[in-house]
Design a protein around this motif. Structure first.
Motif, PDB file in Angstrom:
ATOM      1  N   LEU A  57       0.768  -1.173   0.357  1.00 45.36           N
ATOM      2  CA  LEU A  57       0.362  -0.226  -0.333  1.00 45.36           C
ATOM      3  C   LEU A  57       0.853   1.235   0.335  1.00 45.36           C
ATOM      4  N   GLU A  58       2.281   1.461   0.696  1.00 48.65           N
ATOM      5  CA  GLU A  58       2.405   2.310   0.964  1.00 48.65           C
ATOM      6  C   GLU A  58       3.828   2.375  -0.424  1.00 48.65           C
ATOM      7  N   TRP A  59       3.810   1.994  -0.983  1.00 54.00           N
ATOM      8  CA  TRP A  59       4.770   1.708  -2.771  1.00 54.00           C
ATOM      9  C   TRP A  59       3.145   2.226  -3.710  1.00 54.00           C
ATOM     10  N   GLU A  60       2.270   1.815  -3.422  1.00 53.71           N
ATOM     11  CA  GLU A  60       1.668   1.887  -4.511  1.00 53.71           C
ATOM     12  C   GLU A  60       1.240   3.197  -4.183  1.00 53.71           C
ATOM     13  N   ASN A  61       0.893   4.175  -3.150  1.00 51.84           N
ATOM     14  CA  ASN A  61       0.852   5.130  -3.010  1.00 51.84           C
ATOM     15  C   ASN A  61       1.547   6.289  -2.980  1.00 51.84           C
ATOM     16  N   ASP A  62       3.156   5.767  -3.126  1.00 48.53           N
ATOM     17  CA  ASP A  62       4.428   6.954  -3.088  1.00 48.53           C
ATOM     18  C   ASP A  62       5.044   6.940  -4.405  1.00 48.53           C
ATOM     19  N   ARG A  64       7.316   8.661  -5.950  1.00 47.60           N
ATOM     20  CA  ARG A  64       8.052   8.025  -7.084  1.00 47.60           C
ATOM     21  C   ARG A  64       7.864   6.647  -7.629  1.00 47.60           C
ATOM     22  N   TRP A  65       7.416   5.811  -6.951  1.00 47.86           N
ATOM     23  CA  TRP A  65       7.489   4.651  -7.882  1.00 47.86           C
ATOM     24  C   TRP A  65       6.423   4.793  -9.208  1.00 47.86           C
ATOM     25  N   HIS A  66       5.757   5.638  -9.313  1.00 57.08           N
ATOM     26  CA  HIS A  66       4.602   6.458 -10.548  1.00 57.08           C
ATOM     27  C   HIS A  66       5.469   6.981 -11.975  1.00 57.08           C
ATOM     28  N   ASP A  67       4.992   7.029 -12.937  1.00 58.59           N
ATOM     29  CA  ASP A  67       5.823   7.697 -13.752  1.00 58.59           C
ATOM     30  C   ASP A  67       5.089   8.653 -13.708  1.00 58.59           C
TER      31      ASP A  67
END
Length: 81
Positions: A57-62, A64-67
């Motif tokens: 969940l943290e990564w999906e909302n970060d 920095r992980w989305h172009d």
């Protein structure tokens, strides 16, 4: 004689969560592809799936992980609008 010995017995104090059997194990009993860990305590290994959900969940909302979107769809307009 093999160059590397396959470790079949884990070290005391290493805890893993087996994804296939859905159980906590001390030392690696199952193949690495089927487990999370090592964890320092049994309790942390018991919560492995909850920890994974929280991290996902943290990564999906970060951001920095989305172009960043590029082009006309960036502001919601269609080409030619």
């Amino acid at each position: 004689m093999p160059l590397f010995k396959k470790r079949t017995v884990g070290k005391p104090g290493e805890w893993y969560y087996c994804l296939e059997h859905r159980k906590v194990e001390e030392g690696p009993e199952c193949p690495a592809k089927d487990r999370f860990g090592p964890y320092p305590t049994r309790k942390e290994a018991e919560h492995a799936m909850a920890t994974a959900r929280e991290r996902n969940l943290e990564w999906e909302n970060d951001p920095r992980w989305h172009d960043a979107p590029s082009g006309p769809e960036r502001d919601g307009r269609e080409p030619g609008d």
